[in-house]
Design a protein around this motif. Structure first.
Motif, PDB file in Angstrom:
ATOM      1  N   GLU A 160      -7.233  69.366  49.323  1.00  0.00           N
ATOM      2  CA  GLU A 160      -8.438  70.110  48.933  1.00  0.00           C
ATOM      3  C   GLU A 160      -8.899  69.699  47.533  1.00  0.00           C
ATOM      4  O   GLU A 160     -10.098  69.575  47.269  1.00  0.00           O
ATOM      5  CB  GLU A 160      -8.145  71.616  48.980  1.00  0.00           C
ATOM      6  N   LEU A 161      -7.943  69.450  46.652  1.00  0.00           N
ATOM      7  CA  LEU A 161      -8.275  69.120  45.264  1.00  0.00           C
ATOM      8  C   LEU A 161      -8.641  67.652  45.068  1.00  0.00           C
ATOM      9  O   LEU A 161      -9.378  67.320  44.136  1.00  0.00           O
ATOM     10  CB  LEU A 161      -7.093  69.473  44.356  1.00  0.00           C
ATOM     11  N   THR A 162      -8.106  66.786  45.899  1.00  0.00           N
ATOM     12  CA  THR A 162      -8.306  65.340  45.711  1.00  0.00           C
ATOM     13  C   THR A 162      -9.265  64.720  46.709  1.00  0.00           C
ATOM     14  O   THR A 162      -9.792  63.625  46.458  1.00  0.00           O
ATOM     15  CB  THR A 162      -6.961  64.592  45.833  1.00  0.00           C
ATOM     16  N   GLY A 163      -9.465  65.367  47.848  1.00  0.00           N
ATOM     17  CA  GLY A 163     -10.257  64.758  48.919  1.00  0.00           C
ATOM     18  C   GLY A 163      -9.483  63.710  49.699  1.00  0.00           C
ATOM     19  O   GLY A 163     -10.039  63.058  50.588  1.00  0.00           O
ATOM     20  N   LEU A 164      -8.197  63.559  49.424  1.00  0.00           N
ATOM     21  CA  LEU A 164      -7.366  62.550  50.077  1.00  0.00           C
ATOM     22  C   LEU A 164      -6.435  63.215  51.073  1.00  0.00           C
ATOM     23  O   LEU A 164      -5.560  63.992  50.686  1.00  0.00           O
ATOM     24  CB  LEU A 164      -6.540  61.779  49.040  1.00  0.00           C
ATOM     25  N   ARG A 165      -6.626  62.918  52.350  1.00  0.00           N
ATOM     26  CA  ARG A 165      -5.707  63.404  53.375  1.00  0.00           C
ATOM     27  C   ARG A 165      -4.631  62.361  53.613  1.00  0.00           C
ATOM     28  O   ARG A 165      -4.915  61.254  54.071  1.00  0.00           O
ATOM     29  CB  ARG A 165      -6.439  63.698  54.686  1.00  0.00           C
ATOM     30  N   LEU A 166      -3.412  62.695  53.280  1.00  0.00           N
ATOM     31  CA  LEU A 166      -2.306  61.774  53.528  1.00  0.00           C
ATOM     32  C   LEU A 166      -1.976  61.764  55.011  1.00  0.00           C
ATOM     33  O   LEU A 166      -1.809  62.812  55.634  1.00  0.00           O
ATOM     34  CB  LEU A 166      -1.070  62.198  52.734  1.00  0.00           C
ATOM     35  N   GLN A 167      -1.893  60.566  55.558  1.00  0.00           N
ATOM     36  CA  GLN A 167      -1.493  60.378  56.943  1.00  0.00           C
ATOM     37  C   GLN A 167      -0.017  59.988  56.984  1.00  0.00           C
ATOM     38  O   GLN A 167       0.548  59.526  55.993  1.00  0.00           O
ATOM     39  CB  GLN A 167      -2.342  59.280  57.596  1.00  0.00           C
ATOM     40  N   GLU A 168       0.584  60.143  58.142  1.00  0.00           N
ATOM     41  CA  GLU A 168       2.005  59.823  58.289  1.00  0.00           C
ATOM     42  C   GLU A 168       2.331  58.412  57.806  1.00  0.00           C
ATOM     43  O   GLU A 168       3.283  58.204  57.052  1.00  0.00           O
ATOM     44  CB  GLU A 168       2.410  59.991  59.754  1.00  0.00           C
ATOM     45  N   ASP A 169       1.518  57.434  58.194  1.00  0.00           N
ATOM     46  CA  ASP A 169       1.849  56.057  57.828  1.00  0.00           C
ATOM     47  C   ASP A 169       1.647  55.784  56.344  1.00  0.00           C
ATOM     48  O   ASP A 169       2.247  54.852  55.799  1.00  0.00           O
ATOM     49  CB  ASP A 169       1.023  55.062  58.660  1.00  0.00           C
ATOM     50  N   ASP A 170       0.818  56.585  55.665  1.00  0.00           N
ATOM     51  CA  ASP A 170       0.660  56.434  54.222  1.00  0.00           C
ATOM     52  C   ASP A 170       1.970  56.673  53.490  1.00  0.00           C
ATOM     53  O   ASP A 170       2.199  56.123  52.408  1.00  0.00           O
ATOM     54  CB  ASP A 170      -0.375  57.438  53.678  1.00  0.00           C
ATOM     55  N   VAL A 171       2.807  57.507  54.069  1.00  0.00           N
ATOM     56  CA  VAL A 171       4.075  57.885  53.440  1.00  0.00           C
ATOM     57  C   VAL A 171       5.249  57.197  54.115  1.00  0.00           C
ATOM     58  O   VAL A 171       6.059  56.529  53.468  1.00  0.00           O
ATOM     59  CB  VAL A 171       4.264  59.423  53.493  1.00  0.00           C
ATOM     60  N   VAL A 172       5.344  57.347  55.436  1.00  0.00           N
ATOM     61  CA  VAL A 172       6.527  56.887  56.164  1.00  0.00           C
ATOM     62  C   VAL A 172       6.599  55.366  56.227  1.00  0.00           C
ATOM     63  O   VAL A 172       7.659  54.764  56.017  1.00  0.00           O
ATOM     64  CB  VAL A 172       6.558  57.491  57.583  1.00  0.00           C
ATOM     65  N   GLY A 173       5.475  54.725  56.501  1.00  0.00           N
ATOM     66  CA  GLY A 173       5.488  53.283  56.705  1.00  0.00           C
ATOM     67  C   GLY A 173       5.034  52.468  55.518  1.00  0.00           C
ATOM     68  O   GLY A 173       4.880  51.248  55.624  1.00  0.00           O
ATOM     69  N   ALA A 174       4.825  53.095  54.377  1.00  0.00           N
ATOM     70  CA  ALA A 174       4.274  52.396  53.220  1.00  0.00           C
ATOM     71  C   ALA A 174       5.274  51.420  52.612  1.00  0.00           C
ATOM     72  O   ALA A 174       6.488  51.595  52.721  1.00  0.00           O
ATOM     73  CB  ALA A 174       3.846  53.404  52.159  1.00  0.00           C
ATOM     74  N   THR A 175       4.738  50.404  51.960  1.00  0.00           N
ATOM     75  CA  THR A 175       5.543  49.542  51.095  1.00  0.00           C
ATOM     76  C   THR A 175       5.374  50.067  49.682  1.00  0.00           C
ATOM     77  O   THR A 175       4.264  50.143  49.156  1.00  0.00           O
ATOM     78  CB  THR A 175       5.078  48.079  51.183  1.00  0.00           C
ATOM     79  N   TYR A 176       6.492  50.453  49.100  1.00  0.00           N
ATOM     80  CA  TYR A 176       6.479  51.062  47.771  1.00  0.00           C
ATOM     81  C   TYR A 176       6.906  50.058  46.706  1.00  0.00           C
ATOM     82  O   TYR A 176       7.761  49.207  46.948  1.00  0.00           O
ATOM     83  CB  TYR A 176       7.450  52.251  47.720  1.00  0.00           C
ATOM     84  N   LEU A 177       6.317  50.198  45.536  1.00  0.00           N
ATOM     85  CA  LEU A 177       6.836  49.543  44.350  1.00  0.00           C
ATOM     86  C   LEU A 177       7.785  50.547  43.715  1.00  0.00           C
ATOM     87  O   LEU A 177       7.375  51.644  43.330  1.00  0.00           O
ATOM     88  CB  LEU A 177       5.705  49.180  43.392  1.00  0.00           C
ATOM     89  N   GLY A 178       9.061  50.209  43.681  1.00  0.00           N
ATOM     90  CA  GLY A 178      10.060  51.143  43.176  1.00  0.00           C
ATOM     91  C   GLY A 178      10.485  50.803  41.772  1.00  0.00           C
ATOM     92  O   GLY A 178      10.394  49.655  41.329  1.00  0.00           O
ATOM     93  N   GLY A 179      10.943  51.821  41.077  1.00  0.00           N
ATOM     94  CA  GLY A 179      11.462  51.620  39.734  1.00  0.00           C
ATOM     95  C   GLY A 179      12.229  52.840  39.288  1.00  0.00           C
ATOM     96  O   GLY A 179      12.102  53.914  39.872  1.00  0.00           O
ATOM     97  N   TYR A 180      13.042  52.661  38.261  1.00  0.00           N
ATOM     98  CA  TYR A 180      13.844  53.774  37.714  1.00  0.00           C
ATOM     99  C   TYR A 180      13.214  54.268  36.416  1.00  0.00           C
ATOM    100  O   TYR A 180      12.943  53.490  35.512  1.00  0.00           O
ATOM    101  CB  TYR A 180      15.266  53.313  37.446  1.00  0.00           C
ATOM    102  N   ALA A 181      12.988  55.569  36.360  1.00  0.00           N
ATOM    103  CA  ALA A 181      12.422  56.185  35.165  1.00  0.00           C
ATOM    104  C   ALA A 181      13.387  57.244  34.644  1.00  0.00           C
ATOM    105  O   ALA A 181      14.146  57.848  35.416  1.00  0.00           O
ATOM    106  CB  ALA A 181      11.075  56.829  35.483  1.00  0.00           C
TER     107      ALA A 181
END
Length: 198
Positions: free
Chosen positions: A174-195
């Motif tokens: 509601e705040l961003t206008g971005l609806r996350l879909q399953e593949d946006d999260v589950v199947g994504a390729t992430y750039l990972g790092g330690y913070a």
């Protein structure tokens, strides 16, 4: 289409252990590289899918560092932290929101939760999604309007019809206008790092 909690039923159904303890953060117009740079992350790597991200967190005790994964989703950086809370911590939410908008929500295994909105280095509103009466911040009224819009009862008279974490996903939409879909999260390729943990 309206942001609705049931649009996020895929999250607990398909993300395994992540659904029990996570922080999900959206940062508008900042690339994944830039997100990790703002966090001064170390040991960057490519992570393929949410299962690999969760497994890496579970397999390795990073001490005072936390593994995060960031991917680009339609003009936003999506940062996912299994069992983490960097995105909702005041220090990092202010840092990541410099010059832009950040929306983050967090849940741990003890059902402690937090939802944070930060704009240009300032936390403008925050709430515990499981306890809407905790709403506070200079733009709390605007967040309250968005909460009502997705189905929160701010009177405290009734319980939400959905699990509160799914309402938090709908509120972020509601705040961003971005609806996350399953593949946006589950199947994504992430750039990972330690913070460094907050």
């Amino acid at each position: 289409m309206a942001a609705r909690a049931d649009n996020y039923a895929w999250f607990p159904a398909t993300t395994g252990e992540l659904a029990n303890a996570y922080c999900v953060t959206l940062v508008r117009g900042v690339t994944p590289d830039a997100v990790l740079s703002r966090l001064k992350s170390k040991d960057q790597r490519t992570i393929r899918g949410i299962d690999e991200l969760v497994q890496l967190v579970g397999d390795h005790d990073a001490g005072d560092l936390a593994l995060i994964g960031v991917t680009e989703v339609r003009g936003w950086s999506l940062m996912v932290e299994p069992n983490g809370f960097i995105g909702v911590s005041p220090r990092y939410s202010k840092l990541l929101s410099a010059g832009t908008l950040l929306v983050a929500h967090y849940l741990n295994v003890n059902l402690q939760d937090e939802f944070v909105v930060a704009e240009d280095g300032t936390i403008t509103a925050a709430v515990e999604p499981s306890a809407p009466g905790t709403l506070h911040g200079p733009k709390a009224d605007q967040l309250a309007d968005a909460m009502r819009s997705v189905g929160y009862d701010l009177t405290g008279e009734t319980e939400p019809g959905y699990r509160f974490e799914l309402l938090a996903f709908a509120l972020a939409e509601e705040l961003t206008g971005l609806r996350l879909q399953e593949d946006d999260v589950v199947g994504a390729t992430y750039l990972g790092g330690y913070a460094k943990k907050p």
